[in-house]
Design a protein around this motif. Structure first.
Motif, PDB file in Angstrom:
ATOM      1  N   LEU A 192       0.850  -1.183   0.000  1.00  0.00           N
ATOM      2  CA  LEU A 192       0.000   0.000   0.000  1.00  0.00           C
ATOM      3  C   LEU A 192       0.891   1.240   0.000  1.00  0.00           C
ATOM      4  O   LEU A 192       1.715   1.418   0.892  1.00  0.00           O
ATOM      5  CB  LEU A 192      -0.913   0.029   1.222  1.00  0.00           C
ATOM      6  CG  LEU A 192      -1.725   1.311   1.430  1.00  0.00           C
ATOM      7  CD1 LEU A 192      -2.715   1.509   0.279  1.00  0.00           C
ATOM      8  CD2 LEU A 192      -2.453   1.291   2.767  1.00  0.00           C
ATOM      9  N   SER A 193       0.720   2.080  -1.006  1.00  0.00           N
ATOM     10  CA  SER A 193       1.486   3.317  -1.112  1.00  0.00           C
ATOM     11  C   SER A 193       0.535   4.504  -1.067  1.00  0.00           C
ATOM     12  O   SER A 193      -0.572   4.449  -1.612  1.00  0.00           O
ATOM     13  CB  SER A 193       2.303   3.340  -2.404  1.00  0.00           C
ATOM     14  OG  SER A 193       3.216   2.261  -2.447  1.00  0.00           O
ATOM     15  N   LEU A 194       0.979   5.593  -0.408  1.00  0.00           N
ATOM     16  CA  LEU A 194       0.169   6.790  -0.263  1.00  0.00           C
ATOM     17  C   LEU A 194       0.964   8.018  -0.675  1.00  0.00           C
ATOM     18  O   LEU A 194       2.196   8.056  -0.533  1.00  0.00           O
ATOM     19  CB  LEU A 194      -0.297   6.967   1.191  1.00  0.00           C
ATOM     20  CG  LEU A 194      -1.235   5.932   1.797  1.00  0.00           C
ATOM     21  CD1 LEU A 194      -1.507   6.282   3.249  1.00  0.00           C
ATOM     22  CD2 LEU A 194      -2.532   5.856   1.014  1.00  0.00           C
ATOM     23  N   ASN A 216       4.716   1.135   0.788  1.00  0.00           N
ATOM     24  CA  ASN A 216       4.504   0.120   1.827  1.00  0.00           C
ATOM     25  C   ASN A 216       4.252   0.786   3.183  1.00  0.00           C
ATOM     26  O   ASN A 216       4.991   0.587   4.154  1.00  0.00           O
ATOM     27  CB  ASN A 216       5.697  -0.831   1.919  1.00  0.00           C
ATOM     28  CG  ASN A 216       5.367  -2.101   2.710  1.00  0.00           C
ATOM     29  OD1 ASN A 216       4.248  -2.306   3.160  1.00  0.00           O
ATOM     30  ND2 ASN A 216       6.372  -2.956   2.876  1.00  0.00           N
ATOM     31  N   VAL A 217       3.190   1.586   3.232  1.00  0.00           N
ATOM     32  CA  VAL A 217       2.866   2.355   4.432  1.00  0.00           C
ATOM     33  C   VAL A 217       2.781   1.490   5.687  1.00  0.00           C
ATOM     34  O   VAL A 217       3.345   1.840   6.729  1.00  0.00           O
ATOM     35  CB  VAL A 217       1.558   3.145   4.217  1.00  0.00           C
ATOM     36  CG1 VAL A 217       1.122   3.822   5.498  1.00  0.00           C
ATOM     37  CG2 VAL A 217       1.748   4.170   3.117  1.00  0.00           C
ATOM     38  N   SER A 246      13.783 -10.714   2.239  1.00  0.00           N
ATOM     39  CA  SER A 246      12.489 -10.082   1.947  1.00  0.00           C
ATOM     40  C   SER A 246      12.602  -9.331   0.632  1.00  0.00           C
ATOM     41  O   SER A 246      13.706  -9.046   0.150  1.00  0.00           O
ATOM     42  CB  SER A 246      12.090  -9.124   3.074  1.00  0.00           C
ATOM     43  OG  SER A 246      13.071  -8.116   3.238  1.00  0.00           O
ATOM     44  N   ARG A 247      11.466  -9.014   0.059  1.00  0.00           N
ATOM     45  CA  ARG A 247      11.475  -8.275  -1.195  1.00  0.00           C
ATOM     46  C   ARG A 247      11.967  -6.849  -0.956  1.00  0.00           C
ATOM     47  O   ARG A 247      11.846  -6.309   0.144  1.00  0.00           O
ATOM     48  CB  ARG A 247      10.085  -8.262  -1.833  1.00  0.00           C
ATOM     49  CG  ARG A 247       9.586  -9.661  -2.185  1.00  0.00           C
ATOM     50  CD  ARG A 247       8.445  -9.621  -3.174  1.00  0.00           C
ATOM     51  NE  ARG A 247       7.933 -10.955  -3.437  1.00  0.00           N
ATOM     52  CZ  ARG A 247       8.496 -11.831  -4.265  1.00  0.00           C
ATOM     53  NH1 ARG A 247       9.598 -11.492  -4.927  1.00  0.00           N
ATOM     54  NH2 ARG A 247       7.974 -13.018  -4.451  1.00  0.00           N
ATOM     55  N   ILE A 248      12.510  -6.257  -1.992  1.00  0.00           N
ATOM     56  CA  ILE A 248      13.087  -4.929  -1.863  1.00  0.00           C
ATOM     57  C   ILE A 248      12.453  -3.985  -2.883  1.00  0.00           C
ATOM     58  O   ILE A 248      11.820  -4.419  -3.851  1.00  0.00           O
ATOM     59  CB  ILE A 248      14.620  -4.958  -2.060  1.00  0.00           C
ATOM     60  CG1 ILE A 248      14.976  -5.508  -3.445  1.00  0.00           C
ATOM     61  CG2 ILE A 248      15.284  -5.783  -0.978  1.00  0.00           C
ATOM     62  CD1 ILE A 248      16.465  -5.457  -3.760  1.00  0.00           C
ATOM     63  N   GLY A 253       9.171  -3.782  -0.803  1.00  0.00           N
ATOM     64  CA  GLY A 253      10.197  -3.654   0.222  1.00  0.00           C
ATOM     65  C   GLY A 253       9.734  -2.837   1.415  1.00  0.00           C
ATOM     66  O   GLY A 253       8.553  -2.506   1.553  1.00  0.00           O
ATOM     67  N   ASN A 254      10.670  -2.524   2.302  1.00  0.00           N
ATOM     68  CA  ASN A 254      10.349  -1.790   3.514  1.00  0.00           C
ATOM     69  C   ASN A 254       9.751  -0.428   3.199  1.00  0.00           C
ATOM     70  O   ASN A 254       9.913   0.117   2.106  1.00  0.00           O
ATOM     71  CB  ASN A 254      11.608  -1.604   4.361  1.00  0.00           C
ATOM     72  CG  ASN A 254      12.151  -2.916   4.889  1.00  0.00           C
ATOM     73  OD1 ASN A 254      11.416  -3.893   5.002  1.00  0.00           O
ATOM     74  ND2 ASN A 254      13.425  -2.946   5.217  1.00  0.00           N
ATOM     75  N   ARG A 255       9.081   0.134   4.206  1.00  0.00           N
ATOM     76  CA  ARG A 255       8.477   1.448   4.054  1.00  0.00           C
ATOM     77  C   ARG A 255       9.556   2.489   3.715  1.00  0.00           C
ATOM     78  O   ARG A 255      10.602   2.559   4.342  1.00  0.00           O
ATOM     79  CB  ARG A 255       7.769   1.866   5.338  1.00  0.00           C
ATOM     80  CG  ARG A 255       7.079   3.217   5.249  1.00  0.00           C
ATOM     81  CD  ARG A 255       6.690   3.761   6.614  1.00  0.00           C
ATOM     82  NE  ARG A 255       5.818   2.845   7.322  1.00  0.00           N
ATOM     83  CZ  ARG A 255       6.116   2.324   8.520  1.00  0.00           C
ATOM     84  NH1 ARG A 255       7.263   2.616   9.097  1.00  0.00           N
ATOM     85  NH2 ARG A 255       5.279   1.510   9.115  1.00  0.00           N
ATOM     86  N   VAL A 256       9.246   3.298   2.698  1.00  0.00           N
ATOM     87  CA  VAL A 256      10.142   4.378   2.296  1.00  0.00           C
ATOM     88  C   VAL A 256       9.304   5.637   2.096  1.00  0.00           C
ATOM     89  O   VAL A 256       8.259   5.596   1.429  1.00  0.00           O
ATOM     90  CB  VAL A 256      10.897   4.042   0.987  1.00  0.00           C
ATOM     91  CG1 VAL A 256      11.735   5.240   0.537  1.00  0.00           C
ATOM     92  CG2 VAL A 256      11.773   2.822   1.175  1.00  0.00           C
ATOM     93  N   GLY A 257       9.729   6.745   2.685  1.00  0.00           N
ATOM     94  CA  GLY A 257       9.015   8.002   2.531  1.00  0.00           C
ATOM     95  C   GLY A 257       9.902   9.089   1.975  1.00  0.00           C
ATOM     96  O   GLY A 257      11.123   9.075   2.185  1.00  0.00           O
ATOM     97  N   GLN A 258       9.322  10.002   1.252  1.00  0.00           N
ATOM     98  CA  GLN A 258      10.085  11.128   0.728  1.00  0.00           C
ATOM     99  C   GLN A 258       9.212  12.377   0.673  1.00  0.00           C
ATOM    100  O   GLN A 258       7.999  12.301   0.489  1.00  0.00           O
ATOM    101  CB  GLN A 258      10.659  10.811  -0.654  1.00  0.00           C
ATOM    102  CG  GLN A 258       9.640  10.476  -1.715  1.00  0.00           C
ATOM    103  CD  GLN A 258      10.286  10.130  -3.051  1.00  0.00           C
ATOM    104  OE1 GLN A 258      11.508  10.024  -3.147  1.00  0.00           O
ATOM    105  NE2 GLN A 258       9.488   9.943  -4.074  1.00  0.00           N
TER     106      GLN A 258
END
Length: 265
Positions: A192-194, A216-217, A246-248, A253-258
Protein backbone atom coordinates in the motif's frame (compact mmCIF):
# COMPACT_ATOMS: atom_id res chain seq x y z
CA UNK A 1 -9.75 -12.49 -17.35
CA UNK A 2 -10.04 -8.96 -16.01
CA UNK A 3 -12.71 -7.21 -13.96
CA UNK A 4 -12.53 -3.45 -13.61
CA UNK A 5 -14.38 -0.85 -11.56
CA UNK A 6 -13.88 2.80 -12.55
CA UNK A 7 -15.15 6.00 -10.97
CA UNK A 8 -14.39 8.75 -13.45
CA UNK A 9 -13.33 12.13 -12.11
CA UNK A 10 -16.23 13.68 -10.22
CA UNK A 11 -16.38 15.89 -7.12
CA UNK A 12 -12.61 15.68 -6.81
CA UNK A 13 -12.43 11.87 -6.84
CA UNK A 14 -11.14 9.44 -9.43
CA UNK A 15 -10.93 5.73 -8.65
CA UNK A 16 -9.99 2.53 -10.47
CA UNK A 17 -9.86 -1.03 -9.14
CA UNK A 18 -8.82 -4.00 -11.29
CA UNK A 19 -8.66 -7.72 -10.56
CA UNK A 20 -6.86 -9.96 -13.05
CA UNK A 21 -6.91 -13.74 -13.24
CA UNK A 22 -4.12 -14.94 -15.53
CA UNK A 23 -2.65 -18.15 -16.91
CA UNK A 24 0.58 -18.03 -18.90
CA UNK A 25 2.24 -21.24 -20.14
CA UNK A 26 5.55 -21.59 -21.91
CA UNK A 27 8.30 -24.14 -22.64
CA UNK A 28 11.13 -21.64 -22.04
CA UNK A 29 10.89 -21.39 -18.25
CA UNK A 30 13.14 -24.25 -17.20
CA UNK A 31 15.94 -23.63 -14.69
CA UNK A 32 17.98 -21.46 -14.52
CA UNK A 33 15.09 -19.08 -15.04
CA UNK A 34 16.06 -15.82 -16.69
CA UNK A 35 15.60 -12.49 -14.99
CA UNK A 36 13.81 -11.42 -18.19
CA UNK A 37 11.03 -13.99 -18.42
CA UNK A 38 9.80 -14.45 -21.96
CA UNK A 39 12.81 -12.67 -23.48
CA UNK A 40 15.77 -14.93 -22.66
CA UNK A 41 15.13 -18.64 -22.28
CA UNK A 42 16.46 -20.94 -19.60
CA UNK A 43 18.18 -24.29 -20.11
CA UNK A 44 16.05 -27.14 -21.48
CA UNK A 45 16.13 -30.18 -19.20
CA UNK A 46 15.78 -32.55 -22.15
CA UNK A 47 16.45 -31.30 -25.68
CA UNK A 48 14.46 -34.26 -27.04
CA UNK A 49 11.38 -33.46 -24.99
CA UNK A 50 10.72 -29.75 -24.89
CA UNK A 51 7.16 -30.54 -23.82
CA UNK A 52 8.69 -31.58 -20.51
CA UNK A 53 9.60 -27.92 -19.92
CA UNK A 54 6.05 -26.71 -20.53
CA UNK A 55 4.54 -25.03 -17.50
CA UNK A 56 3.64 -21.85 -15.66
CA UNK A 57 5.67 -18.75 -16.43
CA UNK A 58 7.34 -17.55 -13.25
CA UNK A 59 6.63 -13.84 -13.52
CA UNK A 60 2.89 -14.22 -14.10
CA UNK A 61 0.70 -13.98 -10.99
CA UNK A 62 -2.50 -16.02 -11.00
CA UNK A 63 -4.40 -13.33 -9.08
CA UNK A 64 -3.55 -9.64 -9.08
CA UNK A 65 -5.67 -6.87 -7.55
CA UNK A 66 -4.56 -3.27 -7.95
CA UNK A 67 -6.51 -0.21 -6.86
CA UNK A 68 -5.59 3.42 -7.51
CA UNK A 69 -7.30 6.54 -6.22
CA UNK A 70 -6.78 10.29 -6.34
CA UNK A 71 -9.03 12.37 -4.10
CA UNK A 72 -9.17 16.10 -3.51
CA UNK A 73 -9.92 16.04 0.20
CA UNK A 74 -13.24 17.69 1.16
CA UNK A 75 -11.56 20.25 3.38
CA UNK A 76 -11.47 24.00 2.88
CA UNK A 77 -13.63 26.77 1.52
CA UNK A 78 -16.87 25.47 -0.02
CA UNK A 79 -16.12 21.88 1.12
CA UNK A 80 -17.75 19.63 3.72
CA UNK A 81 -15.15 20.48 6.39
CA UNK A 82 -14.08 24.04 7.18
CA UNK A 83 -16.42 25.19 4.43
CA UNK A 84 -16.32 28.78 5.69
CA UNK A 85 -12.53 28.91 5.94
CA UNK A 86 -10.93 31.98 4.40
CA UNK A 87 -7.53 33.50 4.00
CA UNK A 88 -4.65 31.85 5.82
CA UNK A 89 -6.76 29.03 7.30
CA UNK A 90 -8.05 27.96 3.89
CA UNK A 91 -4.54 28.25 2.50
CA UNK A 92 -3.36 25.73 5.09
CA UNK A 93 -6.19 23.18 5.27
CA UNK A 94 -7.70 23.41 1.78
CA UNK A 95 -6.61 21.97 -1.53
CA UNK A 96 -4.91 18.77 -0.32
CA UNK A 97 -4.83 15.79 -2.72
CA UNK A 98 -4.54 12.22 -1.51
CA UNK A 99 -3.37 9.46 -3.85
CA UNK A 100 -3.15 5.75 -3.11
CA UNK A 101 -1.99 2.58 -4.82
CA UNK A 102 -2.91 -0.80 -3.31
CA UNK A 103 -1.41 -3.98 -4.74
CA UNK A 104 -2.40 -7.48 -3.60
CA UNK A 105 -1.18 -10.45 -5.64
CA UNK A 106 -0.44 -14.14 -5.31
CA UNK A 107 3.12 -15.42 -5.47
CA UNK A 108 5.24 -16.22 -8.52
CA UNK A 109 5.50 -19.74 -9.91
CA UNK A 110 8.72 -21.56 -9.18
CA UNK A 111 10.32 -24.85 -10.23
CA UNK A 112 12.03 -27.48 -8.04
CA UNK A 113 15.34 -28.83 -9.27
CA UNK A 114 18.17 -31.12 -8.23
CA UNK A 115 21.82 -31.29 -9.28
CA UNK A 116 21.90 -34.91 -10.35
CA UNK A 117 22.54 -36.64 -13.67
CA UNK A 118 20.23 -39.62 -14.21
CA UNK A 119 22.40 -40.86 -17.09
CA UNK A 120 25.27 -41.74 -14.76
CA UNK A 121 27.66 -39.05 -15.97
CA UNK A 122 29.68 -37.49 -13.18
CA UNK A 123 29.02 -33.88 -14.13
CA UNK A 124 26.26 -33.32 -11.55
CA UNK A 125 23.86 -32.22 -14.29
CA UNK A 126 20.59 -30.34 -14.12
CA UNK A 127 17.48 -32.35 -13.36
CA UNK A 128 14.15 -32.13 -11.62
CA UNK A 129 12.88 -34.49 -8.92
CA UNK A 130 9.86 -36.74 -9.01
CA UNK A 131 6.73 -35.21 -7.54
CA UNK A 132 4.04 -37.24 -5.75
CA UNK A 133 1.79 -34.61 -4.23
CA UNK A 134 1.07 -30.90 -3.97
CA UNK A 135 4.06 -29.05 -2.48
CA UNK A 136 1.87 -25.96 -1.97
CA UNK A 137 -0.58 -27.77 0.34
CA UNK A 138 1.49 -26.88 3.37
CA UNK A 139 1.59 -24.46 6.32
CA UNK A 140 3.75 -21.72 4.86
CA UNK A 141 6.46 -20.21 7.04
CA UNK A 142 9.71 -18.42 6.26
CA UNK A 143 11.57 -21.48 7.57
CA UNK A 144 9.67 -23.89 5.27
CA UNK A 145 7.42 -22.61 2.52
CA UNK A 146 6.91 -25.83 0.50
CA UNK A 147 6.47 -29.43 1.57
CA UNK A 148 9.72 -31.31 0.84
CA UNK A 149 8.21 -34.71 1.65
CA UNK A 150 6.32 -34.92 -1.67
CA UNK A 151 9.59 -35.00 -3.65
CA UNK A 152 11.85 -37.91 -4.49
CA UNK A 153 14.92 -38.66 -6.55
CA UNK A 154 13.90 -39.81 -10.06
CA UNK A 155 12.53 -43.32 -9.56
CA UNK A 156 12.68 -43.07 -5.77
CA UNK A 157 10.08 -43.04 -2.99
CA UNK A 158 8.87 -39.63 -1.74
CA UNK A 159 10.54 -38.80 1.55
CA UNK A 160 12.74 -41.90 1.55
CA UNK A 161 15.77 -40.12 0.05
CA UNK A 162 15.21 -36.95 2.07
CA UNK A 163 17.79 -36.28 4.77
CA UNK A 164 17.93 -32.96 6.63
CA UNK A 165 15.63 -31.48 4.01
CA UNK A 166 18.02 -32.54 1.21
CA UNK A 167 17.64 -35.14 -1.53
CA UNK A 168 20.69 -37.40 -1.78
CA UNK A 169 20.33 -39.12 -5.14
CA UNK A 170 22.53 -42.00 -6.24
CA UNK A 171 20.25 -44.47 -8.06
CA UNK A 172 20.76 -43.94 -11.80
CA UNK A 173 17.55 -44.82 -13.64
CA UNK A 174 18.12 -43.19 -17.03
CA UNK A 175 15.26 -40.69 -16.98
CA UNK A 176 14.47 -37.21 -15.77
CA UNK A 177 12.21 -36.35 -12.86
CA UNK A 178 8.54 -35.62 -13.49
CA UNK A 179 8.11 -32.48 -11.35
CA UNK A 180 6.59 -29.82 -13.58
CA UNK A 181 7.90 -26.38 -14.40
CA UNK A 182 6.15 -23.73 -12.30
CA UNK A 183 4.57 -26.34 -10.02
CA UNK A 184 5.33 -24.37 -6.83
CA UNK A 185 3.81 -21.03 -5.81
CA UNK A 186 5.90 -18.57 -3.86
CA UNK A 187 4.88 -15.88 -1.34
CA UNK A 188 2.39 -13.25 -2.41
CA UNK A 189 2.72 -9.48 -2.13
CA UNK A 190 0.74 -6.81 -0.28
CA UNK A 191 1.83 -3.23 -0.87
CA UNK A 192 0.00 0.00 0.00
CA UNK A 193 1.49 3.32 -1.11
CA UNK A 194 0.17 6.79 -0.26
CA UNK A 195 0.87 10.28 -1.48
CA UNK A 196 -0.22 13.69 -0.21
CA UNK A 197 0.22 16.92 -2.16
CA UNK A 198 -0.86 20.56 -2.11
CA UNK A 199 -0.24 23.73 -4.11
CA UNK A 200 0.35 26.99 -2.24
CA UNK A 201 -0.35 30.04 -4.41
CA UNK A 202 2.22 32.54 -3.10
CA UNK A 203 1.60 35.21 -5.70
CA UNK A 204 -0.27 35.39 -9.00
CA UNK A 205 2.72 33.90 -10.82
CA UNK A 206 4.59 31.99 -8.12
CA UNK A 207 3.35 28.64 -6.77
CA UNK A 208 4.87 26.41 -4.10
CA UNK A 209 4.14 22.70 -4.54
CA UNK A 210 4.48 20.33 -1.61
CA UNK A 211 4.48 16.57 -2.21
CA UNK A 212 5.04 13.57 0.01
CA UNK A 213 4.89 9.86 -0.82
CA UNK A 214 5.28 6.65 1.15
CA UNK A 215 5.64 3.13 -0.23
CA UNK A 216 4.50 0.12 1.83
CA UNK A 217 2.87 2.35 4.43
CA UNK A 218 2.04 -0.49 6.90
CA UNK A 219 5.63 -1.79 6.44
CA UNK A 220 4.20 -5.23 5.63
CA UNK A 221 6.89 -7.90 5.35
CA UNK A 222 6.82 -9.41 1.84
CA UNK A 223 8.91 -12.56 1.54
CA UNK A 224 11.26 -13.07 -1.39
CA UNK A 225 11.23 -16.34 -3.37
CA UNK A 226 12.22 -19.38 -1.25
CA UNK A 227 15.16 -21.56 -2.23
CA UNK A 228 14.13 -24.20 -4.79
CA UNK A 229 17.23 -26.44 -4.93
CA UNK A 230 16.56 -29.79 -3.23
CA UNK A 231 20.25 -30.74 -3.24
CA UNK A 232 21.60 -27.53 -1.76
CA UNK A 233 22.65 -27.52 1.89
CA UNK A 234 24.44 -25.24 4.33
CA UNK A 235 26.28 -26.86 7.24
CA UNK A 236 24.56 -30.15 6.45
CA UNK A 237 21.05 -28.69 6.51
CA UNK A 238 19.03 -28.34 3.31
CA UNK A 239 17.84 -24.89 2.29
CA UNK A 240 14.90 -25.99 0.12
CA UNK A 241 11.78 -23.96 0.85
CA UNK A 242 13.58 -21.47 3.07
CA UNK A 243 12.97 -17.74 2.67
CA UNK A 244 16.36 -16.08 3.08
CA UNK A 245 15.39 -12.50 2.31
CA UNK A 246 12.49 -10.08 1.95
CA UNK A 247 11.47 -8.28 -1.19
CA UNK A 248 13.09 -4.93 -1.86
CA UNK A 249 12.20 -1.69 -3.61
CA UNK A 250 8.89 -1.24 -5.41
CA UNK A 251 8.36 -5.01 -5.38
CA UNK A 252 7.16 -4.69 -1.78
CA UNK A 253 10.20 -3.65 0.22
CA UNK A 254 10.35 -1.79 3.51
CA UNK A 255 8.48 1.45 4.05
CA UNK A 256 10.14 4.38 2.30
CA UNK A 257 9.02 8.00 2.53
CA UNK A 258 10.08 11.13 0.73
CA UNK A 259 9.19 14.82 0.85
CA UNK A 260 9.54 17.39 -1.90
CA UNK A 261 9.13 21.16 -2.28
CA UNK A 262 9.09 22.84 -5.66
CA UNK A 263 8.65 26.45 -6.68
CA UNK A 264 6.95 27.08 -10.03
CA UNK A 265 6.91 30.49 -11.69
Amino acid sequence: MQTELIHRYSHGLTFQSTWTWARNLSDTESWPRSGFDGEITGDAMNQYNLRGDYGNVGGTRKHRWITTMVDELPIGKGRALFGNANGVLNGIVGGWRLSTILLVQTGPFDTPFIQFDSSGNANNGFNRPDLAGNPNDFHHTAAQWWNPNVFACPGGVPGADLLNNTLNCSNVIGRFGNAGVGSMVGPGTINLSLGLAKDFQLTERIKLKFETSFTNVPNHLNFDDPRNNLTESVNGQGTFGQVLASRIGDAGGNRVGQLALRIEF
